[in-house]
Design an enzyme around this catalytic site. Structure first.
Site, PDB file in Angstrom:
ATOM      1  N   GLY A  25      74.468  31.425  32.378  1.00  0.00           N
ATOM      2  CA  GLY A  25      73.590  32.312  33.145  1.00  0.00           C
ATOM      3  C   GLY A  25      72.856  31.509  34.200  1.00  0.00           C
ATOM      4  O   GLY A  25      72.429  30.379  33.944  1.00  0.00           O
ATOM      5  N   TYR A  59      68.971  37.032  41.991  1.00  0.00           N
ATOM      6  CA  TYR A  59      68.524  35.711  41.537  1.00  0.00           C
ATOM      7  C   TYR A  59      68.236  34.785  42.723  1.00  0.00           C
ATOM      8  O   TYR A  59      67.693  33.689  42.537  1.00  0.00           O
ATOM      9  CB  TYR A  59      69.579  35.047  40.635  1.00  0.00           C
ATOM     10  CG  TYR A  59      69.899  35.770  39.351  1.00  0.00           C
ATOM     11  CD1 TYR A  59      69.165  36.880  38.922  1.00  0.00           C
ATOM     12  CD2 TYR A  59      70.953  35.348  38.551  1.00  0.00           C
ATOM     13  CE1 TYR A  59      69.475  37.536  37.747  1.00  0.00           C
ATOM     14  CE2 TYR A  59      71.268  36.006  37.368  1.00  0.00           C
ATOM     15  CZ  TYR A  59      70.535  37.106  36.979  1.00  0.00           C
ATOM     16  OH  TYR A  59      70.861  37.758  35.810  1.00  0.00           O
ATOM     17  N   GLN A 194      76.636  44.317  29.510  1.00  0.00           N
ATOM     18  CA  GLN A 194      75.834  43.107  29.314  1.00  0.00           C
ATOM     19  C   GLN A 194      74.421  43.506  28.897  1.00  0.00           C
ATOM     20  O   GLN A 194      73.726  44.210  29.628  1.00  0.00           O
ATOM     21  CB  GLN A 194      75.786  42.274  30.602  1.00  0.00           C
ATOM     22  CG  GLN A 194      75.095  40.946  30.396  1.00  0.00           C
ATOM     23  CD  GLN A 194      75.023  40.076  31.642  1.00  0.00           C
ATOM     24  OE1 GLN A 194      73.941  39.641  32.031  1.00  0.00           O
ATOM     25  NE2 GLN A 194      76.145  39.818  32.267  1.00  0.00           N
ATOM     26  N   TYR A 220      73.180  38.551  26.743  1.00  0.00           N
ATOM     27  CA  TYR A 220      72.349  37.583  27.482  1.00  0.00           C
ATOM     28  C   TYR A 220      71.167  37.145  26.621  1.00  0.00           C
ATOM     29  O   TYR A 220      70.837  37.783  25.630  1.00  0.00           O
ATOM     30  CB  TYR A 220      71.924  38.096  28.853  1.00  0.00           C
ATOM     31  CG  TYR A 220      71.013  39.308  28.935  1.00  0.00           C
ATOM     32  CD1 TYR A 220      69.647  39.217  28.631  1.00  0.00           C
ATOM     33  CD2 TYR A 220      71.495  40.533  29.386  1.00  0.00           C
ATOM     34  CE1 TYR A 220      68.814  40.318  28.756  1.00  0.00           C
ATOM     35  CE2 TYR A 220      70.667  41.637  29.518  1.00  0.00           C
ATOM     36  CZ  TYR A 220      69.328  41.517  29.199  1.00  0.00           C
ATOM     37  OH  TYR A 220      68.507  42.608  29.329  1.00  0.00           O
ATOM     38  N   LEU A 223      70.010  32.981  22.611  1.00  0.00           N
ATOM     39  CA  LEU A 223      69.137  32.248  21.691  1.00  0.00           C
ATOM     40  C   LEU A 223      67.732  32.844  21.662  1.00  0.00           C
ATOM     41  O   LEU A 223      66.799  32.234  21.155  1.00  0.00           O
ATOM     42  CB  LEU A 223      69.067  30.760  22.081  1.00  0.00           C
ATOM     43  CG  LEU A 223      70.413  30.038  22.143  1.00  0.00           C
ATOM     44  CD1 LEU A 223      70.221  28.591  22.570  1.00  0.00           C
ATOM     45  CD2 LEU A 223      71.116  30.100  20.803  1.00  0.00           C
TER      46      LEU A 223
END
Length: 231
Positions: A25, A59, A194, A220, A223
């Protein structure tokens, strides 16, 4: 049975294409991220073995991602077809007539001929225009009435034109997915959805629904989500 290795870690998509299991990502706060760090990160990732790069126009770093991919191709490290790049349609670009020009703008920034996967980033639309986050005088986001099925038809046209190899969605719930899947005259169903998915937020019902409809869940923040104070 899938024989997954560092060199070959792809899983099939419903349209005949395939997606590398592990992706990088590229989101980072544009205000706090030094210029060039995305470029270096993507180059290191490609050297390490990553082949799935996930980005987005919003982004503000797709120019660096594209440069990293092109530099690694020029070095002979990879070929274009080795890389799986996912780009995203932003909320201000949902009107059907804006979809292709928006993807073409992304391709121009990346300096690539196509993306491997193009997805609707969120199922809600913002007021079209130059502002990424259009707000009223009270600082509230200005939403825009949208027809997700019409937006999807424009996405299908991008696939037909060869600008995107595969098309999918992001942050869609079951009801929103069903709108697309049940659309009269559906040409291509979403290959992927996603969503945030990790040990603290496992989304079992959505996972099962997508599995039943041969839609790959791309998780996405696998973690856990970032501790971004703006969230």
């Amino acid at each position: 049975t899938m024989n997954l290795t560092a060199e070959n870690h792809r899983i099939p998509l419903s349209d005949g294409n395939s997606i590398p299991l592990l992706g990088l990502g590229t989101y980072a706060d544009p205000q706090k991220t030094p210029k060039g760090s995305c470029l270096e990160s993507v180059k290191i990732a490609i050297d390490t073995g990553y082949r799935h790069i996930d980005g987005a126009f919003v982004y503000y770093n797709e120019h660096e991602v594209g440069q990293a991919i092109r530099e690694k191709i020029a070095e002979g490290k990879i070929k274009r077809e080795d890389i799986f790049y996912c780009g995203k349609l932003w909320n201000t670009c949902h009107p059907p007539e804006l979809v292709r020009p928006t993807l073409e703008k992304t391709l121009k920034i990346l300096q690539l001929d196509y993306v491997d996967l193009y997805i609707i980033e969120l199922p809600m639309a913002f007021k079209p225009g130059d502002a990424i986050y259009p707000k009223d005088e009270n600082g509230k986001i200005i939403y825009h009435e949208t027809d997700l099925c019409a937006t999807w038809e424009a996405m299908e046209a991008c696939k037909d034109a060869g600008l995107a190899k595969s098309i999918g969605v992001s942050n869609f719930n079951r009801r929103q997915l069903e709108m697309i899947l049940n659309k009269p005259g559906l040409k291509y169903k979403p290959v992927s959805n996603q969503v945030e998915c990790h040990p603290y937020f496992t989304q079992p019902k959505l996972l099962e629904f997508c599995r039943q409809h041969d839609i790959v869940i791309v998780g996405y923040s696998p973690l856990g989500t970032s501790r971004d104070e703006t969230w």
